[in-house]
Design a protein around this motif. Structure first.
Motif, PDB file in Angstrom:
ATOM      1  N   CYS A  73       0.430  -1.194   0.428  1.00 32.79           N
ATOM      2  CA  CYS A  73       0.069   0.318   0.227  1.00 32.79           C
ATOM      3  C   CYS A  73       0.885   0.902  -0.033  1.00 32.79           C
ATOM      4  O   CYS A  73      -0.035   1.713  -0.715  1.00 32.79           O
ATOM      5  CB  CYS A  73      -0.637  -0.208   1.015  1.00 32.79           C
ATOM      6  SG  CYS A  73      -2.201  -1.204   0.895  1.00 32.79           S
ATOM      7  N   ASN A  74       1.829   0.886   0.672  1.00 36.80           N
ATOM      8  CA  ASN A  74       3.275   2.353   0.834  1.00 36.80           C
ATOM      9  C   ASN A  74       4.462   1.923   0.222  1.00 36.80           C
ATOM     10  O   ASN A  74       5.176   1.806   0.556  1.00 36.80           O
ATOM     11  CB  ASN A  74       2.998   2.572   1.792  1.00 36.80           C
ATOM     12  CG  ASN A  74       1.404   3.803   2.101  1.00 36.80           C
ATOM     13  OD1 ASN A  74       1.008   4.584   2.189  1.00 36.80           O
ATOM     14  ND2 ASN A  74       1.299   2.818   3.154  1.00 36.80           N
ATOM     15  N   PRO A  75       4.832   1.663  -0.896  1.00 34.96           N
ATOM     16  CA  PRO A  75       5.884   0.821  -1.253  1.00 34.96           C
ATOM     17  C   PRO A  75       7.119   1.899  -1.743  1.00 34.96           C
ATOM     18  O   PRO A  75       7.878   1.397  -1.475  1.00 34.96           O
ATOM     19  CB  PRO A  75       4.847   0.537  -3.344  1.00 34.96           C
ATOM     20  CG  PRO A  75       4.460   1.023  -3.149  1.00 34.96           C
ATOM     21  CD  PRO A  75       3.846   1.327  -2.140  1.00 34.96           C
ATOM     22  N   LEU A  76       6.434   3.057  -1.911  1.00 36.09           N
ATOM     23  CA  LEU A  76       7.775   4.307  -1.764  1.00 36.09           C
ATOM     24  C   LEU A  76       8.071   4.925  -0.304  1.00 36.09           C
ATOM     25  O   LEU A  76       9.412   4.717  -0.230  1.00 36.09           O
ATOM     26  CB  LEU A  76       7.500   5.415  -2.670  1.00 36.09           C
ATOM     27  CG  LEU A  76       6.647   5.555  -4.153  1.00 36.09           C
ATOM     28  CD1 LEU A  76       5.904   6.704  -4.124  1.00 36.09           C
ATOM     29  CD2 LEU A  76       7.765   4.997  -4.681  1.00 36.09           C
ATOM     30  N   LEU A  77       7.212   4.421   0.907  1.00 33.64           N
ATOM     31  CA  LEU A  77       7.457   4.573   1.942  1.00 33.64           C
ATOM     32  C   LEU A  77       8.488   3.025   3.284  1.00 33.64           C
ATOM     33  O   LEU A  77       8.910   3.564   3.892  1.00 33.64           O
ATOM     34  CB  LEU A  77       6.697   4.860   2.641  1.00 33.64           C
ATOM     35  CG  LEU A  77       6.142   6.713   2.471  1.00 33.64           C
ATOM     36  CD1 LEU A  77       4.765   6.971   3.827  1.00 33.64           C
ATOM     37  CD2 LEU A  77       7.193   7.280   2.755  1.00 33.64           C
ATOM     38  N   TYR A  78       8.217   2.506   2.446  1.00 40.22           N
ATOM     39  CA  TYR A  78       8.191   0.650   2.592  1.00 40.22           C
ATOM     40  C   TYR A  78      10.368   1.428   2.939  1.00 40.22           C
ATOM     41  O   TYR A  78       9.939   0.837   4.317  1.00 40.22           O
ATOM     42  CB  TYR A  78       8.353  -0.270   1.797  1.00 40.22           C
ATOM     43  CG  TYR A  78       8.758  -1.558   2.103  1.00 40.22           C
ATOM     44  CD1 TYR A  78       7.937  -2.397   3.034  1.00 40.22           C
ATOM     45  CD2 TYR A  78      10.178  -2.287   1.876  1.00 40.22           C
ATOM     46  CE1 TYR A  78       7.865  -2.751   3.750  1.00 40.22           C
ATOM     47  CE2 TYR A  78      10.185  -3.567   2.400  1.00 40.22           C
ATOM     48  CZ  TYR A  78       9.275  -4.470   3.410  1.00 40.22           C
ATOM     49  OH  TYR A  78       9.597  -5.610   3.796  1.00 40.22           O
ATOM     50  N   PRO A  79      10.706   1.032   2.040  1.00 42.03           N
ATOM     51  CA  PRO A  79      12.471   1.135   3.441  1.00 42.03           C
ATOM     52  C   PRO A  79      12.369   2.524   3.895  1.00 42.03           C
ATOM     53  O   PRO A  79      13.244   2.063   5.104  1.00 42.03           O
ATOM     54  CB  PRO A  79      13.312   1.675   1.581  1.00 42.03           C
ATOM     55  CG  PRO A  79      12.407   1.696   0.743  1.00 42.03           C
ATOM     56  CD  PRO A  79      10.744   1.886   1.041  1.00 42.03           C
TER      57      PRO A  79
END
Length: 314
Positions: A133-139
């Motif tokens: 749902c939030n791949p850009l914030l995952y790392p």
């Protein structure tokens, strides 16, 4: 084997040890049961150990998802080791006695590790929620420090409450019998042996189960409702299939574990029967841990590739 039964006099507990009846009602199958449980234990140890090793040594698996999977596999080894060795010992020796202290210790570790499994499954669903749902914030969100904190919290979160609950249960007087019609020291059969009214203790067990079973399961359902909504909005069928494949294994394990555990601990005492309790307990204490490595490996291409590299299979 002939079982003796301890009765208390004048409402004073005289029980110093229990008898784990286990599968004594199947005298002609003791050898088969010993062989079957031995094989299952080996499968659990080897399968989960393989997952721990490959997630540590393969660079492609140095991700939060596999960090939690390694923790989960370690947990499964500990979880089954609380019950299965005792089952094997009882069958092999036909000595089914267990001291009150040993029984309380087994129950305490079983409950603590069960709580850890509930929390860890919830954490793993949160990891999948952030990834999908939030791949850009995952790392940023699932950084190494956060992952370690979530894992440590899962392992330690249930310890104080479960120690307190175990002490509460074993502070009761046991005057009805010393025969536990089960294969390990679990809450429902122990409560059946207690003297007098145990309704307060049953309520306590129910509330703790709500906290450690129902609450994590609700979080998991909330995570997956958002995950599924996000997957359905993806433009291509390939993208939807790939996204769903990353969480389908975890979802299957969740329903296997929580389904049987919920039925066992959240149904009324009046509906409990020894046969049903044993069957359900076998499912979430032994069967699910046995299938977990197969579920996670056979349904995950990255794990299969890493396993082939480890075993030097092209």
């Amino acid at each position: 084997m002939k079982f003796t039964e301890v009765r208390a006099k004048n409402n004073t507990s005289t029980v110093t040890e229990f008898l784990l009846l286990g599968f004594s009602d199947l005298p002609n199958l003791q050898g088969i049961l010993f062989g079957m449980f031995s094989i299952i234990y080996l499968i659990i140890l080897i399968g989960n150990s393989f997952i721990i090793v490959i997630t540590r040594v393969d660079p492609s698996l140095q991700k939060p998802m596999y960090f939690f999977l390694a923790n989960f596999s370690s947990l499964e080894i500990c979880y089954v080791s609380v019950t299965l060795p005792r089952i094997l010992f009882n069958i092999a020796t036909q000595d089914r006695t267990i001291s009150v202290l040993s029984c309380a210790t087994q129950m305490c570790f079983f409950l603590m590790l069960g709580a850890t499994e509930c929390f860890l499954l919830a954490v793993m669903s949160y990891d999948r929620y952030v990834a999908i749902c939030n791949p850009l914030l995952y790392p940023l969100v699932m950084n190494p420090t956060r992952c370690t904190q979530l894992a440590v919290g899962s392992w330690l979160g249930g310890i104080p409450v479960q120690i307190g609950q175990t002490c509460q249960i074993f502070s009761l007087q046991f005057c009805n019998s010393n025969q536990i019609d089960h294969f390990f020291c679990d809450l429902p059969p122990i409560l059946k042996l207690a003297c007098g009214d145990t309704s307060i203790h049953e309520l306590s067990v129910y509330l703790v189960a709500m906290l450690f079973v129902a609450f994590p399961f609700t979080l998991i359902l909330a995570s997956y409702s958002k995950i599924i909504a996000t997957i359905l909005r993806l433009p291509t069928a390939t993208g939807r299939a790939k996204a769903f494949s990353t969480c389908s294994s975890h979802l299957l394990v969740v329903f296997l574990f929580f389904g049987s555990a919920t039925i066992t601990y959240l149904r009324p005492k009046s509906t409990h029967s020894p046969g049903t309790d044993k069957l359900l307990s076998l499912f979430y204490t032994i069967v699910t841990p046995m299938f977990n490595p197969l579920i996670y490996s056979l349904r995950n291409k990255e794990v299969i590739t890493a396993l082939r590299k480890l075993l030097l299979i092209k």
